[in-house]
Design a protein around this motif. Structure first.
Motif, PDB file in Angstrom:
ATOM      1  N   PRO A  69     -81.016  -9.160 -16.095  1.00 40.05           N
ATOM      2  CA  PRO A  69     -82.404  -8.716 -15.957  1.00 40.05           C
ATOM      3  C   PRO A  69     -82.483  -7.275 -15.440  1.00 40.05           C
ATOM      4  CG  PRO A  69     -81.871 -10.340 -14.274  1.00 40.05           C
ATOM      5  CD  PRO A  69     -80.688 -10.258 -15.177  1.00 40.05           C
ATOM      6  N   ASP A  70     -83.627  -6.636 -15.622  1.00 36.86           N
ATOM      7  CA  ASP A  70     -83.800  -5.246 -15.189  1.00 36.86           C
ATOM      8  C   ASP A  70     -83.811  -5.101 -13.669  1.00 36.86           C
ATOM      9  OD1 ASP A  70     -83.912  -4.381 -17.802  1.00 36.86           O
ATOM     10  OD2 ASP A  70     -86.076  -4.658 -17.929  1.00 36.86           O
ATOM     11  N   ALA A  71     -84.363  -6.099 -12.970  1.00 41.45           N
ATOM     12  CA  ALA A  71     -84.491  -6.007 -11.511  1.00 41.45           C
ATOM     13  C   ALA A  71     -84.246  -7.375 -10.882  1.00 41.45           C
ATOM     14  CB  ALA A  71     -85.876  -5.493 -11.132  1.00 41.45           C
ATOM     15  N   HIS A 120     -86.014 -11.265  -6.375  1.00 36.65           N
ATOM     16  CA  HIS A 120     -86.443 -11.387  -4.986  1.00 36.65           C
ATOM     17  C   HIS A 120     -86.898 -10.051  -4.390  1.00 36.65           C
ATOM     18  CE1 HIS A 120     -85.131 -15.528  -4.830  1.00 36.65           C
ATOM     19  NE2 HIS A 120     -83.967 -15.159  -5.363  1.00 36.65           N
ATOM     20  N   CYS A 121     -86.066  -9.027  -4.534  1.00 34.31           N
ATOM     21  CA  CYS A 121     -86.377  -7.757  -3.865  1.00 34.31           C
ATOM     22  C   CYS A 121     -86.818  -6.667  -4.847  1.00 34.31           C
ATOM     23  CB  CYS A 121     -85.181  -7.272  -3.064  1.00 34.31           C
ATOM     24  SG  CYS A 121     -83.794  -6.749  -4.090  1.00 34.31           S
ATOM     25  N   ARG A 122     -86.787  -6.951  -6.135  1.00 32.13           N
ATOM     26  CA  ARG A 122     -87.177  -5.999  -7.188  1.00 32.13           C
ATOM     27  C   ARG A 122     -86.262  -4.770  -7.229  1.00 32.13           C
ATOM     28  NH1 ARG A 122     -89.480  -9.576  -9.944  1.00 32.13           N
ATOM     29  NH2 ARG A 122     -91.384 -10.423  -9.129  1.00 32.13           N
ATOM     30  N   GLY A 123     -85.082  -4.862  -6.638  1.00 32.85           N
ATOM     31  CA  GLY A 123     -84.119  -3.766  -6.659  1.00 32.85           C
ATOM     32  C   GLY A 123     -83.379  -3.710  -7.992  1.00 32.85           C
ATOM     33  N   ARG A 124     -82.866  -2.574  -8.326  1.00 37.65           N
ATOM     34  CA  ARG A 124     -82.158  -2.375  -9.583  1.00 37.65           C
ATOM     35  C   ARG A 124     -80.802  -3.083  -9.563  1.00 37.65           C
ATOM     36  NH1 ARG A 124     -80.220   3.423 -11.410  1.00 37.65           N
ATOM     37  NH2 ARG A 124     -78.190   2.475 -11.496  1.00 37.65           N
TER      38      ARG A 124
END
Length: 89
Positions: free
Chosen positions: A62-64, A67-71
């Motif tokens: 996935p792109d991010a 949980h934390c939306r980090g790369r």
């Protein structure tokens, strides 16, 4: 008389195990599991031969992070296998 009774009761509660074990071993083995590959064969199976593989699916990264939306950065790839075990009737 009371003192002898108290001594007999106290003597009955003493632990006898340390005296019954015998002398210690001269070179005892260390407790626990050996480190690394020295502790024996691992339970991993080898991957199936190509003629047994019926279906292949891609699972893109996935792109991010969910949980934390980090790369996310791909560092390695793994080849997981799922085996169907037929039901017995």
């Amino acid at each position: 008389m009371t003192r002898k009774l108290q001594e007999a009761v106290r003597a009955g509660k003493r632990q006898a195990a340390p005296f019954r074990k015998g002398p210690p071993k001269p070179d005892p083995k260390l407790p626990g599991r050996k480190s690394g590959a020295a502790h024996g064969k691992h339970g991993h199976r080898p991957s199936p031969p190509p003629e047994q593989i019926a279906e292949c699916r891609e699972a893109p990264l996935p792109d991010a992070c969910s949980h934390c939306r980090g790369r996310l950065i791909e560092t390695s790839a793994a080849d997981p296998y799922q085996t169907e075990i037929p039901a017995r009737r």
